[in-house]
Design a protein around this motif. Structure first.
Motif, PDB file in Angstrom:
ATOM      1  N   ASP A   6       0.765  -1.293  -0.038  1.00 11.37           N
ATOM      2  CA  ASP A   6      -0.070  -0.078   0.072  1.00 11.37           C
ATOM      3  C   ASP A   6       1.044   1.114  -0.119  1.00 11.37           C
ATOM      4  O   ASP A   6       0.568   2.303  -0.649  1.00 11.37           O
ATOM      5  N   ILE A   7       2.114   1.192   0.597  1.00 12.81           N
ATOM      6  CA  ILE A   7       2.965   2.252   0.649  1.00 12.81           C
ATOM      7  C   ILE A   7       3.619   2.377  -0.542  1.00 12.81           C
ATOM      8  O   ILE A   7       3.845   3.398  -1.052  1.00 12.81           O
ATOM      9  N   VAL A  10       1.679   4.096  -3.611  1.00 11.43           N
ATOM     10  CA  VAL A  10       1.710   5.421  -3.599  1.00 11.43           C
ATOM     11  C   VAL A  10       3.009   5.955  -4.141  1.00 11.43           C
ATOM     12  O   VAL A  10       3.193   7.217  -5.001  1.00 11.43           O
ATOM     13  N   GLU A  11       4.133   5.476  -3.725  1.00 11.57           N
ATOM     14  CA  GLU A  11       5.553   6.076  -3.993  1.00 11.57           C
ATOM     15  C   GLU A  11       5.469   5.837  -5.662  1.00 11.57           C
ATOM     16  O   GLU A  11       6.066   6.672  -6.283  1.00 11.57           O
ATOM     17  N   LEU A  13       3.387   5.555  -8.002  1.00 12.61           N
ATOM     18  CA  LEU A  13       2.596   6.235  -8.633  1.00 12.61           C
ATOM     19  C   LEU A  13       2.976   7.758  -8.664  1.00 12.61           C
ATOM     20  O   LEU A  13       2.911   8.394 -10.060  1.00 12.61           O
ATOM     21  N   LYS A  14       3.338   8.228  -7.567  1.00  9.69           N
ATOM     22  CA  LYS A  14       3.859   9.353  -7.482  1.00  9.69           C
ATOM     23  C   LYS A  14       4.991   9.766  -8.310  1.00  9.69           C
ATOM     24  O   LYS A  14       5.174  10.758  -9.223  1.00  9.69           O
ATOM     25  N   THR A 168      -8.735   9.572  -2.356  1.00 12.48           N
ATOM     26  CA  THR A 168      -7.392   9.950  -1.949  1.00 12.48           C
ATOM     27  C   THR A 168      -6.715   8.912  -1.335  1.00 12.48           C
ATOM     28  O   THR A 168      -5.347   8.705  -1.221  1.00 12.48           O
ATOM     29  N   ASP A 169      -7.208   7.716  -1.269  1.00 11.56           N
ATOM     30  CA  ASP A 169      -6.727   6.565  -0.660  1.00 11.56           C
ATOM     31  C   ASP A 169      -6.646   5.578  -1.762  1.00 11.56           C
ATOM     32  O   ASP A 169      -7.079   4.679  -2.045  1.00 11.56           O
ATOM     33  N   ILE A 170      -5.211   5.695  -2.216  1.00 12.78           N
ATOM     34  CA  ILE A 170      -4.916   5.205  -3.614  1.00 12.78           C
ATOM     35  C   ILE A 170      -4.935   3.546  -3.559  1.00 12.78           C
ATOM     36  O   ILE A 170      -5.400   2.964  -4.353  1.00 12.78           O
ATOM     37  N   ALA A 171      -4.346   3.091  -2.548  1.00  6.77           N
ATOM     38  CA  ALA A 171      -4.100   1.749  -2.209  1.00  6.77           C
ATOM     39  C   ALA A 171      -5.522   1.118  -1.922  1.00  6.77           C
ATOM     40  O   ALA A 171      -5.694   0.089  -2.683  1.00  6.77           O
ATOM     41  N   TYR A 174      -7.228   0.923  -5.724  1.00  8.55           N
ATOM     42  CA  TYR A 174      -6.835  -0.235  -6.356  1.00  8.55           C
ATOM     43  C   TYR A 174      -7.198  -1.566  -5.946  1.00  8.55           C
ATOM     44  O   TYR A 174      -7.645  -2.557  -6.667  1.00  8.55           O
ATOM     45  N   LEU A 211      -7.388   6.666 -11.410  1.00  5.15           N
ATOM     46  CA  LEU A 211      -6.041   6.077 -11.034  1.00  5.15           C
ATOM     47  C   LEU A 211      -5.318   5.425 -12.590  1.00  5.15           C
ATOM     48  O   LEU A 211      -6.332   5.538 -13.638  1.00  5.15           O
TER      49      LEU A 211
END
Length: 347
Positions: A6-7, A10-11, A13-14, A168-171, A174, A211
């Motif tokens: 999950d972390i 985010v990294e 995708l950023k 806003t919770d990308i994980a 997905y 996404l």
């Protein structure tokens, strides 16, 4: 559930968005072509991304490929264009919408069936009226008479989840799309095309939630399918979620790195023309994209445009534009035909 993933998503995708990779000319189109090619490859298609590009954009059929697998790719591309269009309208998922998507996927390759339970047509997206299993000796899917109710329940669940998930919770977003894919493919509503259609729904949800759509790569087919099996057998859908999330992270990182290394955005026609119009004749003054093409030709004068496409992840038209402009600048010339000739280095 692997929280580390999950972390990482985010990294990844950023970094992917910050790299500017999506600003490349026609990138969205070719990314879609990649999704289509890999999705059909999982179902047995041998058509490559380059062949699909020619098929979709130029209407040029791939030699040595069956008509059925080429039509499978054309249908899926059309289905994605429609699905991504309505994804922007925040649709409500219904059995009728799912049947409509399946009908687009199976438009040219579907068939009519007559069973004891009745007649149905897979090219119209109609739910199966027969029982199916996963291969010889495989586990049977839901009985056909239970499919309509199961799809109703699925749609009710999906609409509620999309309404309440934090965008806003990308994980979480997905994971919701992967869970939807797992649930729908486990129901197995259709006699054929379940994999393509449920991955289409997954990508449509991702697009709806803002996404970058995930690609289930043909190279990951074995692990992907096994994750679905393990999730069903262990009654734990997070197994499939973790596998698909890890694959998507790897693909985003791969594309970001590839873009940063090759800097293919400098092959934009405007920057190529700027180079052509300049008066500098030294290699060091070439735009980075042209420089890489030129160095590749120096190393292998027999390199083809198709090979340049594979190496630099660019379209064939872009590769041809680059060699054309290198010829205008006086760096190379062509000796012999396009198929059997070679490049001659002039500088």
């Amino acid at each position: 559930m692997d929280k580390n993933l999950d972390i990482q998503i985010v990294e990844a995708l950023k970094a992917y968005l910050a790299s500017g990779v999506e600003d490349q000319v026609n990138y969205q189109k070719f990314y879609l072509y990649s999704i289509v090619t890999h999705s059909t490859a999982i179902e047995g298609s041998t058509v490559t991304e380059i062949e699909n590009q020619l098929l979709f954009d130029e209407g040029i059929a791939a030699k040595g490929r069956s008509l059925t697998e080429q039509m499978m790719n054309v249908d899926l591309k059309d289905a994605y264009l429609y699905a991504f269009k309505i994804a922007s309208e925040n649709p409500i998922y219904t059995p009728q919408l799912l049947q409509q998507l399946s009908a687009l996927v199976m438009r040219r390759t579907g068939s009519e069936y007559s069973t004891i339970a009745g007649h149905f047509d897979s090219s119209k997206g109609e739910f199966r009226l027969c029982n199916v299993s996963a291969g010889i000796g495989g586990r049977s899917y839901l009985a056909y008479n239970k499919v309509p109710r199961a799809v109703d329940d699925f749609c009710e669940w999906l609409n509620k989840e999309i309404a309440y998930v934090y965008k806003t919770d990308i994980a979480a977003c997905y994971r919701l799309s992967f869970e939807a894919h797992f649930r729908l493919v486990t129901i197995h509503p259709w006699v054929d095309g379940n994999g393509r259609t449920t991955r289409l729904v997954m990508n449509m949800i991702q697009r709806q939630l803002g996404l970058v759509p995930s690609i289930v790569r043909k190279e990951d087919k074995g692990e992907y399918i096994q994750s679905l099996v393990d999730s069903r057998e262990n009654d734990d859908s997070t197994i499939a979620q973790d596998v698909m999330l890890s694959h998507h992270i790897a693909n985003l990182n791969r594309r970001t790195l590839q873009y940063q290394e090759n800097d293919t955005v400098n092959l934009h026609p405007d920057t190529v023309n700027d180079t052509v119009n300049s008066q500098n004749d030294t290699v060091s003054e070439l735009k980075e994209g042209l420089k890489r093409i030129y160095i590749a030709i120096q190393k292998n004068p027999e390199i083809t445009h198709s090979q340049l496409v594979e190496i630099f992840n660019i379209s064939e038209s872009t590769a041809k534009r680059a060699t054309r402009d290198l010829k205008k600048l006086g760096y190379i010339e062509r000796e012999g035909s396009d198929k059997t000739g070679r490049w001659v280095i002039l500088k």
